[in-house]
Design a protein around this motif. Structure first.
Motif, PDB file in Angstrom:
ATOM      1  N   CYS A 159      16.033  -8.796 -11.273  1.00 57.03           N
ATOM      2  CA  CYS A 159      16.370  -9.546 -12.272  1.00 57.03           C
ATOM      3  C   CYS A 159      16.163 -10.961 -12.360  1.00 57.03           C
ATOM      4  O   CYS A 159      16.014 -11.364 -13.272  1.00 57.03           O
ATOM      5  CB  CYS A 159      17.584  -8.817 -12.637  1.00 57.03           C
ATOM      6  SG  CYS A 159      16.956  -7.341 -13.142  1.00 57.03           S
TER       7      CYS A 159
ATOM      8  N   GLU B 157      16.647  -4.585  -3.483  1.00 60.58           N
ATOM      9  CA  GLU B 157      18.697  -3.452  -3.260  1.00 60.58           C
ATOM     10  C   GLU B 157      18.692  -5.384  -3.861  1.00 60.58           C
ATOM     11  O   GLU B 157      18.851  -5.726  -2.325  1.00 60.58           O
ATOM     12  CB  GLU B 157      18.580  -2.523  -2.475  1.00 60.58           C
ATOM     13  CG  GLU B 157      20.077  -2.587  -2.578  1.00 60.58           C
ATOM     14  CD  GLU B 157      20.457  -1.920  -3.635  1.00 60.58           C
ATOM     15  OE1 GLU B 157      20.468  -0.645  -4.281  1.00 60.58           O
ATOM     16  OE2 GLU B 157      21.570  -3.192  -4.533  1.00 60.58           O
TER      17      GLU B 157
ATOM     18  N   GLY C  65      16.503  -0.297  -7.690  1.00 61.93           N
ATOM     19  CA  GLY C  65      16.887  -0.485  -6.816  1.00 61.93           C
ATOM     20  C   GLY C  65      16.798   0.401  -5.667  1.00 61.93           C
ATOM     21  O   GLY C  65      15.986   2.009  -5.950  1.00 61.93           O
ATOM     22  N   THR C  66      17.121   0.448  -3.888  1.00 63.96           N
ATOM     23  CA  THR C  66      16.801   1.402  -3.168  1.00 63.96           C
ATOM     24  C   THR C  66      18.273   2.205  -3.378  1.00 63.96           C
ATOM     25  O   THR C  66      17.695   3.639  -2.491  1.00 63.96           O
ATOM     26  CB  THR C  66      16.880   0.282  -1.656  1.00 63.96           C
ATOM     27  OG1 THR C  66      16.004  -0.704  -2.031  1.00 63.96           O
ATOM     28  CG2 THR C  66      16.915   1.223  -0.938  1.00 63.96           C
ATOM     29  N   GLY C  67      19.026   1.431  -3.557  1.00 68.12           N
ATOM     30  CA  GLY C  67      19.790   2.956  -3.649  1.00 68.12           C
ATOM     31  C   GLY C  67      20.847   3.610  -2.667  1.00 68.12           C
ATOM     32  O   GLY C  67      20.417   2.657  -1.852  1.00 68.12           O
TER      33      GLY C  67
HETATM   34  N1  SAM Z   1      16.859   5.196  -6.888  1.00 73.14           N
HETATM   35  C1  SAM Z   1      17.827   5.336  -5.773  1.00 73.14           C
HETATM   36  C2  SAM Z   1      17.688   6.268  -5.233  1.00 73.14           C
HETATM   37  O1  SAM Z   1      17.345   7.612  -5.321  1.00 73.14           O
HETATM   38  O2  SAM Z   1      18.461   7.038  -4.340  1.00 73.14           O
HETATM   39  C3  SAM Z   1      18.793   5.055  -6.639  1.00 73.14           C
HETATM   40  C4  SAM Z   1      19.313   3.288  -7.118  1.00 73.14           C
HETATM   41  S1  SAM Z   1      20.766   3.569  -7.850  1.00 73.14           S
HETATM   42  C5  SAM Z   1      20.546   4.323  -9.306  1.00 73.14           C
HETATM   43  C6  SAM Z   1      20.355   1.767  -8.849  1.00 73.14           C
HETATM   44  C7  SAM Z   1      20.564   0.589  -7.373  1.00 73.14           C
HETATM   45  O3  SAM Z   1      19.715  -0.771  -7.969  1.00 73.14           O
HETATM   46  C8  SAM Z   1      22.299  -0.407  -6.953  1.00 73.14           C
HETATM   47  O4  SAM Z   1      21.878   0.628  -5.391  1.00 73.14           O
HETATM   48  C9  SAM Z   1      21.983  -1.330  -7.409  1.00 73.14           C
HETATM   49  O5  SAM Z   1      22.610  -2.005  -6.269  1.00 73.14           O
HETATM   50  C10 SAM Z   1      20.824  -2.201  -7.085  1.00 73.14           C
HETATM   51  N2  SAM Z   1      19.825  -3.464  -8.300  1.00 73.14           N
HETATM   52  C11 SAM Z   1      21.205  -3.047  -9.746  1.00 73.14           C
HETATM   53  N3  SAM Z   1      20.623  -4.445 -10.394  1.00 73.14           N
HETATM   54  C12 SAM Z   1      19.867  -4.544  -9.792  1.00 73.14           C
HETATM   55  C13 SAM Z   1      19.044  -5.912  -9.230  1.00 73.14           C
HETATM   56  N4  SAM Z   1      19.373  -6.405  -9.878  1.00 73.14           N
HETATM   57  N5  SAM Z   1      18.405  -5.865  -8.435  1.00 73.14           N
HETATM   58  C14 SAM Z   1      18.324  -4.978  -7.286  1.00 73.14           C
HETATM   59  N6  SAM Z   1      19.079  -4.132  -7.404  1.00 73.14           N
HETATM   60  C15 SAM Z   1      19.881  -4.094  -7.956  1.00 73.14           C
END
Ligand code: SAM
Length: 328
Positions: A164, A134, A110-112
């Motif tokens: 997913c 995201e 995800g974008t996070g």
């Molecule tokens: N790599 C990012 C950064 O450096 O800022 C941080 C990512 S964060 C740890 C994980 C993100 O994945 C969260 O914002 C969460 O909402 C998103 N996420 C989790 N499961 C997801 C899915 N099935 N589809 C899309 N986004 C998802």
């Protein structure tokens, strides 16, 4: 305000990374008639307008701060955290291992908080593209706005989607995929479709636990990815220290002297007592090495901290390579 291009002079409305100290850098938008007040004093924004990025500005109390140009590296240190984020050590390793370069088209999910996205946008510019996914609606909206504010929206497309459940809805498009998700294995099948089908591509997943790594590796194997490799990224601190340069003769003298002291504990104890009183005998002088003959070395601590996650990499092979009949 672009994080992608360098701007020389600060204007009203620009983003500045205000450097207060090594561990304290803050993002600020330059706003006319406002001031930044901290424990060092008051810094009116009006004084910043028209200054060059990188300038030092001094408060009425004689204390100072630096006005830095925001870069992806600085942004990672100062961005508002909405999630856990990736830091430069991991980002640079992933970028190198995924062969990211200008022109690369890639997926991230995800974008996070957009930490990874900011660095990648600069790496793949000007002709590449980042498709970022995201599923948290508010996070997606904020990141989309940030990419626009930072002049990166032509390089990043932000999709609000559960990858997913619904996949990436891309086919034959990207050279690389990066997954920072709780269940990356659920997105592997869709990632496979998104790769340019007649070229090799690279995938990386970032997971904190070994159980997640094992499930991802199983999925990568099932989908015929090859060269599956896992790394643990740890931080190793180097300490720079001066040490005395020894000649071969110095080393021989020192060994002889240690040997003599071992054989005569009484003399050794006396020598130590003398040294405590700052006295020197002839043996000490003999083994004394010229203090000016120093060299700088860097040493590492043996204990390493900083496990963030396991990084699992794999290669996507062009369809013709996977479907080719085995050679006789
Ligand atoms: N790599 C990012 C950064 O450096 O800022 C941080 C990512 S964060 C740890 C994980 C993100 O994945 C969260 O914002 C969460 O909402 C998103 N996420 C989790 N499961 C997801 C899915 N099935 N589809 C899309 N986004 C998802």
């Amino acid at each position: 305000m672009s994080l992608h291009k360098y701007k020389r002079y600060i204007d009203e409305g620009d983003l500045v990374a205000v450097y207060l100290g090594r561990d304290s850098i803050k993002p600020m938008i330059v706003t006319k008639d406002e001031s930044h007040v901290n424990k060092f004093g008051t810094f009116p924004h009006n004084d910043w307008i028209g200054k060059e990025y990188g300038s030092k500005v001094v408060s009425s109390r004689g204390t100072f701060i630096y006005l830095l140009h925001p870069t992806p590296e600085l942004w990672t240190l100062i961005l508002p955290h909405r999630t856990q984020i990736l830091y430069i050590a991991d980002i640079s390793f992933i970028s190198a291992y995924l062969d990211l370069k200008p022109g690369t088209r890639m997926i991230e999910s995800g974008t996070g908080s957009g930490s990874f996205s900011h660095s990648i946008a600069r790496t793949i510019a000007p002709t590449g593209h980042l498709f970022s996914f995201e599923f948290h609606e508010r996070r997606a909206e904020i990141a989309r706005q940030e990419f626009k504010d930072h002049g990166l929206d032509h390089l990043i497309t932000l999709n609000h989607r559960d990858v997913c459940r619904d996949g990436f809805d891309l086919s034959d498009t990207v050279n690389a995929v990066f997954l920072d998700l709780p269940a990356p294995w659920e997105a592997v099948a869709s990632a496979k479709k998104a790769f340019k089908q007649h070229r090799t591509g690279k995938i990386c997943t970032f997971s904190p636990c070994m159980e997640q790594v094992m499930r991802t590796v199983t999925a990568l194997n099932e989908h015929q990815f090859v060269d599956i490799t896992m790394f643990e990224c740890l931080i190793r601190n180097y300490e720079v220290q001066p040490i005395k340069k020894l000649t071969v003769q110095d080393a021989i003298n020192s060994i002889r002297s240690m040997d003599a002291k071992r054989r005569d504990p009484q003399a050794n104890a006396e020598a130590k007592a003398k040294r405590r009183r700052n006295e020197f005998d002839e043996t000490d002088k003999e083994t004394d090495v010229d203090d000016t003959a120093e060299m700088i070395v860097s040493r590492t601590r043996t204990e390493m901290k900083g496990h963030t996650s396991y990084l699992t990499f794999a290669t996507f092979l062009p369809v013709e390579a996977v479907q080719a009949p085995a050679s006789e």
